[in-house]
Design an enzyme around this catalytic site. Structure first.
Site, PDB file in Angstrom:
ATOM      1  N   GLU A 146       0.667  -0.919   0.061  1.00 56.66           N
ATOM      2  CA  GLU A 146      -0.062   0.184   0.203  1.00 56.66           C
ATOM      3  C   GLU A 146       0.940   1.856   0.049  1.00 56.66           C
ATOM      4  O   GLU A 146       1.104   1.555  -1.003  1.00 56.66           O
ATOM      5  CB  GLU A 146      -1.262   0.318   1.195  1.00 56.66           C
ATOM      6  CG  GLU A 146      -1.956  -1.074   0.710  1.00 56.66           C
ATOM      7  CD  GLU A 146      -3.230  -0.706   1.957  1.00 56.66           C
ATOM      8  OE1 GLU A 146      -2.878  -0.586   3.261  1.00 56.66           O
ATOM      9  OE2 GLU A 146      -3.670  -1.551   1.744  1.00 56.66           O
TER      10      GLU A 146
HETATM   11  C1  HEC Z   1      -3.466   1.465  -1.946  1.00 57.09           C
HETATM   12  C2  HEC Z   1      -4.821   1.170  -1.287  1.00 57.09           C
HETATM   13  C3  HEC Z   1      -4.956   1.677   0.130  1.00 57.09           C
HETATM   14  C4  HEC Z   1      -4.760   2.883   0.291  1.00 57.09           C
HETATM   15  C5  HEC Z   1      -2.604   3.261   0.510  1.00 57.09           C
HETATM   16  C6  HEC Z   1      -4.990   3.461   1.510  1.00 57.09           C
HETATM   17  N1  HEC Z   1      -6.160   2.246   1.604  1.00 57.09           N
HETATM   18 FE1  HEC Z   1      -7.412   2.042   2.929  1.00 57.09          FE
HETATM   19  N2  HEC Z   1      -8.141   0.387   2.950  1.00 57.09           N
HETATM   20  C7  HEC Z   1      -7.630  -0.186   1.419  1.00 57.09           C
HETATM   21  C8  HEC Z   1      -8.182  -1.959   0.897  1.00 57.09           C
HETATM   22  C9  HEC Z   1      -8.129  -2.885   0.451  1.00 57.09           C
HETATM   23  C10 HEC Z   1      -8.794  -1.878   2.903  1.00 57.09           C
HETATM   24  C11 HEC Z   1     -10.037  -3.292   3.202  1.00 57.09           C
HETATM   25  C12 HEC Z   1      -8.727  -3.924   3.140  1.00 57.09           C
HETATM   26  C13 HEC Z   1      -8.987  -5.343   4.450  1.00 57.09           C
HETATM   27  O1  HEC Z   1     -10.089  -4.978   5.052  1.00 57.09           O
HETATM   28  O2  HEC Z   1      -8.342  -6.265   4.584  1.00 57.09           O
HETATM   29  C14 HEC Z   1      -9.171  -0.568   3.288  1.00 57.09           C
HETATM   30  C15 HEC Z   1      -9.822  -0.313   4.153  1.00 57.09           C
HETATM   31  C16 HEC Z   1      -9.918   0.750   4.746  1.00 57.09           C
HETATM   32  C17 HEC Z   1     -10.795   1.347   5.779  1.00 57.09           C
HETATM   33  C18 HEC Z   1     -11.878   0.548   6.340  1.00 57.09           C
HETATM   34  C19 HEC Z   1     -13.262   1.128   6.071  1.00 57.09           C
HETATM   35  C20 HEC Z   1     -14.386  -0.046   6.545  1.00 57.09           C
HETATM   36  O3  HEC Z   1     -15.246   0.067   6.012  1.00 57.09           O
HETATM   37  O4  HEC Z   1     -13.965  -1.526   6.822  1.00 57.09           O
HETATM   38  C21 HEC Z   1     -10.172   2.762   5.912  1.00 57.09           C
HETATM   39  C22 HEC Z   1     -11.001   3.634   6.857  1.00 57.09           C
HETATM   40  C23 HEC Z   1      -9.321   3.236   5.426  1.00 57.09           C
HETATM   41  N3  HEC Z   1      -9.141   1.638   4.184  1.00 57.09           N
HETATM   42  C24 HEC Z   1      -8.667   4.363   5.342  1.00 57.09           C
HETATM   43  C25 HEC Z   1      -7.466   4.308   5.135  1.00 57.09           C
HETATM   44  C26 HEC Z   1      -6.493   5.426   4.711  1.00 57.09           C
HETATM   45  C27 HEC Z   1      -7.091   6.990   6.076  1.00 57.09           C
HETATM   46  C28 HEC Z   1      -5.485   5.899   3.984  1.00 57.09           C
HETATM   47  C29 HEC Z   1      -3.850   6.558   4.649  1.00 57.09           C
HETATM   48  C30 HEC Z   1      -3.426   6.195   6.005  1.00 57.09           C
HETATM   49  C31 HEC Z   1      -5.324   4.197   3.229  1.00 57.09           C
HETATM   50  N4  HEC Z   1      -6.760   3.881   3.786  1.00 57.09           N
HETATM   51  C32 HEC Z   1      -4.579   3.960   2.715  1.00 57.09           C
HETATM   52  C33 HEC Z   1      -7.540   0.619   0.618  1.00 57.09           C
HETATM   53  C34 HEC Z   1      -6.083   1.541   0.507  1.00 57.09           C
END
Ligand code: HEC
Ligand code: HEC
Length: 381
Positions: A146
């Site tokens: 990520e």
């Molecule tokens: C490369 C893509 C990527 C990046 C960059 C990323 N995310 Fe995510 N995010 C995801 C994915 C994929 C999931 C689900 C992962 C899992 O469930 O294991 C997720 C899950 C989440 C969730 C949970 C939402 C839910 O409905 O459960 C939140 C809130 C979130 N991310 C916020 C952030 C924040 C704040 C950042 C920066 C610090 C960030 N993400 C950076 C891909 C990304």
């Protein structure tokens, strides 16, 4: 409100007078605190306030800092990926991709969910492994596929070299440290402001019977009745988010994976986040957190607001469209030993499938375009 406004003007005139005298740090700091007063969430009447951790109250200044961090690619190893790369305002705060793509186009194993309305969720991630938004925000920063930072320390060291962040953190948190916990708090505070209501469906529920087409209205009847959606995608006036915050196996994960072998291995593994990003093991879902066999292949019921904007769907992005989503449910999910009892063939007619899709399309907030424009106007990257 006028008289108190006048009072503030008078008071600041006095303060200007006072500031001719030497000011100590404490006074400067409290003046800045005033500038960045509490941030009030604008929620529709009747909707319960989300739980906000006591040690992270919302303030204007913290929300602004969190907004800058959310859009800043410098939080990643090679300055190419920000939170907004995968939770992009232009894609309903998701990314339009099957699975997430991070630095150097590295692919993850799960679909990026929206960050909209996440303040209201009981747990974060598809398997619910993070209890708060603060905890969640720390994950992607150091995930190798990520944002790829080698450690939280490395990230903090990098941000400390950026003068605007040194100043910004000092102003918001009142210390010169700049820590990973502060960073997570600021981002979480910003996320808590990303709430959207005001969809045609909301207006219909509020009493405007013309807000939904007859087809979408039939879809709402099906949603609560024959199609059984509401048993998991719960809806009520105080918590109108279409989720029960629980975990269900609806069969999405049941592909050619040897679950028994995977579950045996995962049962003794403590690095839950690591497994959640491992192809194969990630499909165990909630089991990774609870190690309870009944949770194998169970994932969190996602909320459905703005759902038309965030295809593809499911934890693995396996359903390309709302049409294929409804077909998935109509045939009764994918049979497996852990299939949730709520999932069974529905026998929907073509018109009924169409009606459900019309309902889902009516869950998109009319406030989103202005939210997106506002973020663009501020020049967030
Ligand atoms: C490369 C893509 C990527 C990046 C960059 C990323 N995310 Fe995510 N995010 C995801 C994915 C994929 C999931 C689900 C992962 C899992 O469930 O294991 C997720 C899950 C989440 C969730 C949970 C939402 C839910 O409905 O459960 C939140 C809130 C979130 N991310 C916020 C952030 C924040 C704040 C950042 C920066 C610090 C960030 N993400 C950076 C891909 C990304
Ligand atoms: C037994 C509980 C249950 C029932 C009943 C149910 N769902 Fe779901 N729904 C879930 C779960 C759990 C997921 C996520 C599954 C996964 O990714 O493995 C999901 C995913 C979805 C998604 C994809 C969301 C996203 O962001 O990817 C949509 C859309 C959806 N459901 C709509 C419906 C509709 C419409 C119905 C009725 C026909 C329905 N659901 C019935 C539990 C349920």
């Amino acid at each position: 409100m006028r008289p108190s406004g006048l009072a503030v003007v008078t008071l600041s005139a006095v303060l200007i007078g006072v500031s001719l005298w030497p000011v100590n740090d404490v006074q400067v700091f409290s003046a800045q605190r005033q500038e960045s007063g509490p941030y009030t969430l604008a929620l529709p009447h009747g909707v319960l306030e989300p739980i906000i951790p006591e040690d992270n109250p919302l303030t204007e200044g913290k929300v602004a800092l969190g907004r800058t961090l959310y859009f800043d690619k410098r939080l990643s190893l090679d300055d190419t990926v920000s939170c907004a790369t995968c939770h992009n305002p232009k894609f309903g705060f998701a990314d339009g991709k099957k699975v997430a793509e991070g630095i150097q186009q590295k692919k993850g194993v799960r679909n990026s969910p929206t960050t909209l309305n996440t303040a209201f969720l009981d747990a974060q991630f598809w398997d619910g492994r993070a209890p708060t938004l603060e905890e969640q925000a720390k994950g992607p920063l150091v995930n190798p596929v990520e944002m790829g930072m080698p450690s939280h320390d490395a990230l903090v060291t990098k941000l400390r070299t950026i003068p605007t962040y040194r100043r910004g953190f000092q102003e918001v948190f009142g210390t010169a440290e700049l820590t990973i916990d502060q960073l997570a708090k600021a981002i979480a505070a910003f996320e808590r402001t990303l709430n959207t209501f005001n969809s045609p469906f909301d207006r219909f529920i509020a009493g405007d019977k013309t807000a939904l087409s007859p087809s979408a209205q039939r879809g709402w009847e099906l949603f609560q009745g024959k199609a059984r959606c509401i048993t998991c995608h719960e809806f009520n006036a105080s918590y109108p988010f279409f989720t029960d915050n629980k975990f269900h196996n609806i069969g999405v994960a049941m592909k050619d994976v040897n679950f028994e072998a995977l579950a045996r291995k995962a049962a003794i593994e403590t690095d839950v986040a690591g497994l959640a990003h491992e192809s194969g093991a990630a499909e165990l879902g909630r089991y990774l957190v609870t190690k309870q066999p009944r949770d194998i292949g169970a994932f969190k019921t996602p909320g459905l607001r703005n759902i038309a904007l965030t295809a593809p769907y499911m934890h693995d992005g396996s359903e390309a469209s709302l049409k294929s989503m409804i077909e998935f449910y109509d045939k009764g999910g994918v049979p497996n030993p852990n299939l949730d009892g709520g999932i069974r063939p529905l026998g929907l007619s073509e018109q009924e499938r169409e009606d459900l899709i019309e309902l889902l399309k009516a869950l998109t907030s009319d406030d989103l375009p202005s939210l997106v424009k506002e973020l663009e106007r501020r020049g967030d990257r």
